[in-house]
Design an enzyme around this catalytic site. Structure first.
Site, PDB file in Angstrom:
ATOM      1  N   SER A 107      -3.363  -1.737  -6.870  1.00 32.20           N
ATOM      2  CA  SER A 107      -2.322  -1.785  -5.834  1.00 32.20           C
ATOM      3  C   SER A 107      -1.281  -2.491  -6.053  1.00 32.20           C
ATOM      4  CB  SER A 107      -3.104  -2.223  -4.419  1.00 32.20           C
ATOM      5  OG  SER A 107      -3.524  -3.425  -4.474  1.00 32.20           O
ATOM      6  N   LYS A 108      -0.484  -2.811  -4.992  1.00 32.64           N
ATOM      7  CA  LYS A 108       0.901  -3.520  -5.437  1.00 32.64           C
ATOM      8  C   LYS A 108       0.437  -4.984  -5.672  1.00 32.64           C
ATOM      9  CE  LYS A 108       4.319  -0.793  -2.632  1.00 32.64           C
ATOM     10  NZ  LYS A 108       5.524  -0.963  -1.669  1.00 32.64           N
ATOM     11  N   ARG A 109      -0.722  -5.582  -5.015  1.00 32.98           N
ATOM     12  CA  ARG A 109      -0.879  -7.075  -5.348  1.00 32.98           C
ATOM     13  C   ARG A 109      -1.261  -7.124  -6.770  1.00 32.98           C
ATOM     14  NH1 ARG A 109      -5.563  -4.859  -2.888  1.00 32.98           N
ATOM     15  NH2 ARG A 109      -7.349  -4.868  -4.143  1.00 32.98           N
ATOM     16  N   GLY A 120       0.669  -5.605  -8.881  1.00 31.84           N
ATOM     17  CA  GLY A 120       1.901  -5.597  -9.695  1.00 31.84           C
ATOM     18  C   GLY A 120       1.936  -3.892  -9.691  1.00 31.84           C
TER      19      GLY A 120
END
Length: 468
Positions: free
Chosen positions: A238-240, A242
């Protein structure tokens, strides 16, 4: 049989890295087998589908070099065809109207949970013959009640699901719009798909889609369900971690060749080989060699691979990829050395294309300040005399080339009885404004005679003023 594959993203966001890997595998298999590859935009979710996401998908495919033979095909342009197939299923007894309200369905599920049963539609409208006044029904597919569905998966092996595990899924909403499982089946049949390569989050959909295909008398394609990509902490990417849209990797300075190479290795291998040209990918790739387990995304590994490509790609290829970054970072290269020569000088050092542009500015632009830490260390009292001696020898050169430049610097060291460590670092800082650059002979040659001498003179004046 001519192989045909497809990539079918939903335009509800950017083209993410997992989707890009699925597109790559589908593209490779089609190209390797001499088949064809289609791009289909599954945009039936009208509330969430936006043009910006469509543009991002198309831009991402182009940047990665994943060309398609058919498409983009948009599902929203095929509603008449879906309605035709839904009516066919109704006419042939493979579908029926369901008048159950949301409240009725929720009550049904609550009772099933209380009985420790799997919540599912119980088929209560299967035998209904009369409509319910004032209710717009959905249409459900009449799933077989007996037998098994066998998914002959090229990655995971045979997967067997008993039909009693599957309920009668909705294929048309009450407003008549088709649902995902129906549109996918119709499109894959009409487009002649022979191989469906997609994420393993679709495995639950596959037996339902196979049953619809069989009801329509269609040939079932081969399936290859690719495991998901995890972050380095073992959780879904996920975005966490990167994880961003593919074009963000472009913006961050990655080369598309490196991203593709990293993606193919993220769940597939060929011995211990790490670096693959596109030709080698096509030669070695086999669906059966895709790993059955999830893979972990590792940014450090991607960075390493990007640097390997920066060192090895033809200069003209890197030059082409740099154009966007030069414009984005507003670096005018018209007043300076040839970009190809700077690439050759910097390719062993640059981390990525963004870093290349930023660390190459001094070749094309003059600067007003020096690296603060290096300035404090190198520009001490007396260094101006060393720089002046170097300046004079450089100014006396008849030919300006790396060999003569290096000879002049060496001669300065000998004349002043100083080691290169006392002459080279302040000279580099004076000419480049930074303690990091290619070899001095390369750096000064690229900066050019006039700029080099001017910058040394400016540094001499700066040292004299700041150390007075």
């Amino acid at each position: 049989m001519t192989v045909k594959t497809r990539f079918a993203p939903s335009p509800t966001g950017y083209l993410h890295i997992g989707g890009a890997r699925t597109a790559l595998y589908s593209w490779l298999y089609a190209r390797k087998t001499g088949g064809s590859f289609a791009l289909r935009i599954e945009d039936t979710d009208r509330e969430r589908s936006i043009q910006a996401s469509v543009d991002a998908i198309l831009e991402g495919m182009e940047w990665l070099g994943l060309d398609y033979d058919e498409g983009p095909v948009f599902q929203t342009q095929r509603f008449d065809r879906y309605a035709e197939v839904i009516q066919q299923l109704m006419d042939e007894g493979h579908a029926y109207h369901c008048y159950c309200s949301r409240e009725e369905l929720e009550e049904m599920r609550e009772q099933q949970r209380a009985n420790k049963e799997k919540p599912r539609y119980d088929g209560r409208c299967r035998a209904r013959t009369e409509p319910v006044e004032g209710v717009e029904p959905v249409i459900r597919f009449r799933n077989p009640l007996e037998g098994d569905v066998v998914i002959k998966d090229l990655v995971k092996g045979d997967i067997v699901i008993n039909n009693r595990e599957l309920d009668d899924l909705i294929i048309a909403r009450s407003d008549g719009t088709p649902t995902y499982n129906l549109t996918v089946v119709v499109d894959d049949i009409d487009m002649g798909m022979t191989h469906v390569i997609r994420g393993d989050d679709h495995i639950n959909n596959t037996p339902r889609q196979i049953n619809i295909m069989k009801a329509l008398g269609a040939t079932v394609p081969a399936f290859a369900h690719v495991p998901m990509i995890l972050g380095d902490d073992g959780k879904r990417l996920s975005k966490r971690h990167g994880a961003v849209g593919v074009m963000q990797y472009r913006d961050d300075g990655y080369l598309p060749e490196a991203v593709l190479n990293y993606l193919i290795r993220l769940g597939w291998s060929h011995g211990d080989q790490e670096i693959f040209s596109r030709e080698e990918m096509l030669e070695f790739f086999e669906l059966e060699d895709i790993h059955g387990a999830a893979s972990a995304f590792n940014t450090e590994k991607l960075n390493w691979m990007n640097q390997q490509y920066f060192k090895s790609l033809p200069v003209e290829v890197i030059e082409g990829h740099l154009q966007w970054h030069l414009e984005n970072q507003k670096l005018d290269i018209s007043n300076g050395p040839a970009l190809a020569d700077v690439i050759e000088g910097q390719r062993e050092r640059a981390k990525n294309l963004v870093d290349f542009v930023e660390t190459s500015r001094y070749f094309f632009e003059d600067f007003d300040s020096y690296d603060a830490k290096a300035q404090k260390k190198q520009f001490k009292a007396g260094v101006d005399a060393t720089l002046q001696a170097t300046h004079d020898r450089l100014a006396a050169l008849d030919d300006w080339n790396p060999e003569s430049i290096q000879s002049a610097i060496n001669a300065t060291c000998e004349a002043l009885e100083l080691g290169m460590g006392k002459v080279g670092p302040p000279l580099r800082l004076a000419v480049a404004g930074t303690p990091m650059s290619p070899g001095l002979d390369v750096t000064l040659n690229l900066v050019g005679r006039e700029r080099t001498l001017q910058r040394i003179e400016k540094a001499i004046a700066f040292i004299a003023e700041t150390t007075a």
